[in-house]
Design a protein around this motif. Structure first.
Motif, PDB file in Angstrom:
ATOM      1  N   LEU A  88       0.813  -1.208   0.000  1.00 41.24           N
ATOM      2  CA  LEU A  88       0.000   0.000   0.000  1.00 41.24           C
ATOM      3  C   LEU A  88       0.850   1.263   0.000  1.00 41.24           C
ATOM      4  CD1 LEU A  88      -2.751   1.320   0.158  1.00 41.24           C
ATOM      5  CD2 LEU A  88      -2.696   1.050   2.631  1.00 41.24           C
TER       6      LEU A  88
ATOM      7  N   LEU B 274      -2.274  -2.992   8.745  1.00 44.34           N
ATOM      8  CA  LEU B 274      -1.246  -2.238   8.010  1.00 44.34           C
ATOM      9  C   LEU B 274       0.049  -2.263   8.808  1.00 44.34           C
ATOM     10  CD1 LEU B 274      -0.712  -0.457   5.518  1.00 44.34           C
ATOM     11  CD2 LEU B 274      -1.287   1.521   6.927  1.00 44.34           C
TER      12      LEU B 274
ATOM     13  N   THR C 287      -7.883   5.033   3.917  1.00 40.19           N
ATOM     14  CA  THR C 287      -6.609   5.280   4.589  1.00 40.19           C
ATOM     15  C   THR C 287      -6.311   6.767   4.585  1.00 40.19           C
ATOM     16  OG1 THR C 287      -5.357   4.974   2.555  1.00 40.19           O
ATOM     17  CG2 THR C 287      -5.723   3.033   3.932  1.00 40.19           C
TER      18      THR C 287
ATOM     19  N   LEU D 194      -0.033  -3.868   3.246  1.00 39.23           N
ATOM     20  CA  LEU D 194      -1.361  -4.246   3.731  1.00 39.23           C
ATOM     21  C   LEU D 194      -1.430  -5.764   3.761  1.00 39.23           C
ATOM     22  CD1 LEU D 194      -4.133  -3.115   4.566  1.00 39.23           C
ATOM     23  CD2 LEU D 194      -4.841  -3.369   2.177  1.00 39.23           C
TER      24      LEU D 194
ATOM     25  N   ARG E 147      -2.308   5.208   7.972  1.00 48.53           N
ATOM     26  CA  ARG E 147      -3.118   4.325   8.799  1.00 48.53           C
ATOM     27  C   ARG E 147      -4.485   4.149   8.171  1.00 48.53           C
ATOM     28  NH1 ARG E 147      -2.655   9.234  11.119  1.00 48.53           N
ATOM     29  NH2 ARG E 147      -4.535  10.359  11.805  1.00 48.53           N
TER      30      ARG E 147
END
Length: 877
Positions: free
Chosen positions: A51, A80, A111, A87, A68
């Motif tokens: 991610l 995460l 996120t 991820l 986050r």
């Protein structure tokens, strides 16, 4: 058939692989919406996708950007990693348990990254795997068939169920080979395959009254999975008419808020027979276990009632098959499609994520302080949510996506007006009636030092009787600061350094002013000082107030005529005091500027420093005076320019030039130092002194350097002339000194060499009235010299005036030892002004000593010889 199923399975698998390859490329092309695809049943810790890398974040940026997960559907399934930003799967995902028949099965995550702030949306598609085998609702299917049933009659067997989707779902049916029966597979509009038992030939109950068959359902997965059911067929006597339902397919819509026990719908079938053959019994023939827990069928009337809670958000559609059987064993079947309609029965849910709490009061508008995520499980208009702030607040909501809002600052904040805000956010859906929910957020405002102290009065006046005692309170000033903590903690001090500031002092904590001395009305009737109030913030803020003090007269002068009783008269003397101003710049006494000692006009004298000198070695002393008084005559010294900036330093108050480090061979042999002498006046005045230093182990080694410097200048001929004149003057002074010493020796040939340094005997008993201690106020303490001369000596000549480089070198070393040639580790004591500590330096006809207690003797005989005769004779100090 199996070959076609396998081919279709491979084709579907190829599409899944192609989708998995293209999906990351699509994610990179649109960084605001990332998409990943993973198969179900992955174990904990399995990688979903990089991610952070797909968002363009490097591992080094992750701590500052604070990536986050804020919210999302089934957020608990994912986690995460903080270090890498990958991820990963947090909990095993069963696609059939989470999504059921819904396809595609997609999870949405949101996120957040900070610095700068941004929101990204992540979609994760859960791909199906062949982890479920087809199965039938009934392991044994019982069918009664009248022997008179004509060939071609079909009997529904229901359908197998496979929770998987696509090629992994149920694909085909197989039946145990039998000449009387075969299978007919039908596919409905929703893609489901239903199987019917087809009667191929006439039955004869007398030959065989029952038949047992095995029905097998297979899927298209790899490997193939299957499930079986047993079919038991009983052959009965003939019944002319079978039941007939009013509709072949019933379409029913049921609201999700229908209470339990309510009638949902009714099925109806008719039979042309009479008697028991016309009595129809209803039952569910094909129904899922979940639907069986929600619906009940009355076998007599065909009424279907609600026996469990319906929830549109869980299951939106049910399909059941109802069988109607008469008393003769004939039956009919109908399908019922039950659609659950949405009702606005779910209020919106709010999730608050504070980003900045407390908020500094100097935060600029548009600063994000919180993120709000809203969700409504209802659909359509019932699921459309709007958020609003209650009250008049300096904040506003900005929509970031369909379900995310940002709480930002709209107007400037002031902690002194409002220190905390109780923010209420209301989320309302679009249903009728509308449902809403609220969330509260207490947002504190942190203090910034944006307020200066403010005095209660702009000017203060105090009346103090004269002859007061020193230390008595005069008055108290008070200032307040609207800030909090250290930013609002006020301390007081006198502003400026005027003469009136010496009359009073102020206590820093309370602001109380105290008298520093006893006031005399005849000398000072009033004065004014400024008090500065300063807070403890960074940067500090301050304010000033003027305090005017009036001295009240008392009847304390008996010689002055006043209105007292009895009346007295006298004369008074008026004294006028002239206040000093900084109108005189410092004057440098040593080294003398503009002389010819250094080999040129204005070059200044030379000092010889051995290359073995360590840090703290005393090179010379800059001596300066200021004709002003008080603070205007306080002098400070600093080094303005140097050939080697790090080699020398100047004492701030002493003016002593010392080595800052050990001399090295790399340092240039000739060093030029420019010292600046400043007073403490307003504005400050200054003067400069230039000092030339030669790095050599002895005077003999220093002479080539001096000669080299003279050769480099274009004034060689003038220098020779100066040297000749200097030698002549030295010779003349030498003769004069010899005559002077002989004269004194002849006057008192038998007097003992006693040093007279006491102030009680100011003049010697010898004939000449010359003071032994010559004091003048030209030099401020503690920079003072004192000379002591013996009245008589047994030696006959001045050995320090003998020519020769060796004698001159010894004289220089002895002069530095006597004139304060101490190291930095042993500085002169400024409090020793009341004592005379003379270190004698051997001179032929007397002693010369220098003491740091008598700066007034800077022009004494010994100093004159040191600065004038020796300096002019050799060009060296």
């Amino acid at each position: 058939m199996e070959v076609r199923a396998a081919a279709r399975g491979r084709e579907a698998a190829g599409r899944v692989v192609l989708l998995a390859v293209l999906l990351p490329l699509c994610c990179r092309a649109a960084p605001e919406r990332l998409r990943y695809a993973i198969p179900e049943e992955l174990g904990r810790g399995s990688l979903v996708g990089p991610l952070a890398r797909d968002l363009g974040l490097s591992p080094a940026e992750l701590p500052a950007r604070q990536l986050r997960i804020v919210s999302g559907d089934e957020k608990r399934f994912f986690v995460l990693e903080e270090e890498s930003g990958n991820l990963r799967v947090n909990e095993r995902i069963d696609r059939e348990g989470v999504c059921g028949d819904v396809t595609p099965c997609v999870f949405g995550l949101e996120t957040v990254v900070e610095n700068p702030f941004n929101i990204y949306h992540v979609s994760i598609t859960i791909q199906d795997i062949n982890d479920n085998a087809p199965r039938f609702d009934k392991e044994v299917v019982a069918i009664e068939i009248i022997e008179s049933t004509p060939p071609g009659t079909r009997f529904p067997l229901g359908s197998g169920r496979d929770p998987d989707i696509g090629v992994n779902s149920l694909q085909n049916y197989q039946l145990t080979p039998n000449p009387l029966f075969s299978l007919v597979v039908k596919e409905s509009s929703d893609g489901r395959k239903h199987v019917e038992l087809l009667l191929e030939k006439n039955l004869d109950r007398e030959k065989q009254k029952s038949h047992n068959l095995i029905l097998t359902a297979v899927d298209g997965g790899d490997p193939v999975r299957s499930g079986t059911a047993q079919i038991k067929i009983d052959v009965t006597d003939a019944n002319d008419n079978a039941p007939v339902f009013a509709k072949e397919i019933y379409e029913v819509r049921v609201p999700e808020n229908l209470p339990e026990g309510s009638l949902a719908f009714q099925v109806k079938a008719t039979d042309g027979d009479e008697g028991t053959n016309a009595e129809i019994t209803y039952s569910f023939n094909d129904i899922t276990s979940s639907a069986r827990q929600l619906f009940s069928l009355d076998p007599k009337t065909g009424d279907v009632k609600i026996i469990g809670p319906l929830d549109y958000e869980d299951v939106k559609y049910y399909e059941v098959t109802v069988e109607g059987k008469d008393g003769g064993g004939l039956s009919a079947h109908t399908k019922v499609h039950i659609g659950v309609t949405d009702v606005n029965d779910n209020a919106p849910s709010l999730t608050l994520l504070p980003i900045l709490n407390p908020v500094p009061e100097d935060s600029v508008p548009s600063t994000v302080v919180a993120v709000i995520n809203v969700r409504d499980r209802d659909s359509g208009v019932n699921g459309e949510v709007t958020c609003n702030l209650e009250g008049d607040l300096p904040f506003k909501l900005e929509a970031s996506s369909e379900s995310t809002y940002k709480l930002v600052i709209e107007n400037s904040l002031d902690r002194e007006e409002v220190s905390a805000y109780n923010i209420t956010i209301t989320a309302t859906d679009g249903g009728s009636p509308a449902l809403s929910s609220r969330a509260d957020l207490v947002l504190e405002v942190s203090d910034v030092n944006d307020n200066a102290p403010v005095f209660e009065e702009a000017a203060y006046s105090a009346y103090v009787p004269e002859n007061n005692a020193a230390g008595e309170p005069v008055l108290r000033v008070s200032a307040r600061d609207a800030d909090a903590g250290a930013n609002g903690r006020v301390s007081y001090a006198l502003a400026g350094g005027g003469a009136d500031a010496a009359f009073v002092s102020v206590r820093a904590e309370t602001g109380e002013l105290y008298a520093q001395r006893s006031f005399d009305y005849e000398r000072c009737r009033e004065f004014a000082v400024e008090v500065r109030a300063r807070d403890g913030g960074t940067p500090a803020r301050s304010a000033t107030a003027t305090v005017r003090v009036f001295v009240l007269d008392r009847n304390d002068n008996v010689r002055a005529r006043d209105g007292g009783t009895p009346a007295r008269s006298a004369t008074a003397t008026v004294r006028v005091f002239v206040l000093d101003r900084n109108d005189n710049a410092p004057r440098v006494l040593w080294p003398a500027a503009g002389g010819a000692e250094g080999g040129g006009a204005g070059a200044g004298p030379f000092e010889v420093v051995p290359r073995s000198a360590e840090a703290g070695y005393l090179v010379a002393k800059v001596v300066a005076v200021d004709a002003d008084a008080g603070q205007n005559a306080w002098l400070s010294y600093e080094l303005a320019k140097a050939t080697e900036p790090g080699l020398f330093r100047v004492g701030l108050h002493s003016g002593e030039v010392r080595t800052a480090r050990a001399v090295s061979e790399r340092d240039a042999a000739k060093q030029r130092l420019v010292a600046v002498v400043k007073d403490h006046g307003q504005p400050a005045l200054s003067a400069t002194a230039t000092l030339h230093v030669v790095l050599a182990e002895s005077v003999r080694d220093a002479l080539p350097e001096l000669s080299e410097q003279n050769a480099e200048s274009e004034l060689a001929s003038d220098l020779n002339l100066i040297l000749v004149v200097a030698l002549a003057l030295v010779s003349l002074l030498f003769v004069f000194t010899v005559i002077l010493v002989v004269f004194f020796k002849c006057r008192r040939p038998r007097s003992p060499p006693i040093f007279l340094t006491s102030d009680k005997e100011l003049y010697s008993s010898l004939g000449p009235k010359a003071p032994f201690n010559y004091c003048s106020s030209t030099l401020p303490l503690p920079y003072a010299y004192e000379v002591c001369l013996a009245s008589e000596s047994s030696q006959k000549d001045f050995t320090f005036l003998k020519p020769g480089a060796a004698a001159l070198s010894d004289l220089l070393l002895a002069g530095e030892a006597g004139a304060g040639g101490h190291s930095e580790k042993d500085p002169p004591d400024p409090d020793s002004s009341a004592q005379v500590s003379c270190s004698p330096m051997p001179l032929s006809e007397g002693f010369c000593c220098f003491s740091p207690s008598s700066l007034e003797l800077s022009y004494s005989v010994c100093e004159f010889l040191r600065l004038g005769v020796l300096g002019r004779g050799t060009g060296l100090q």
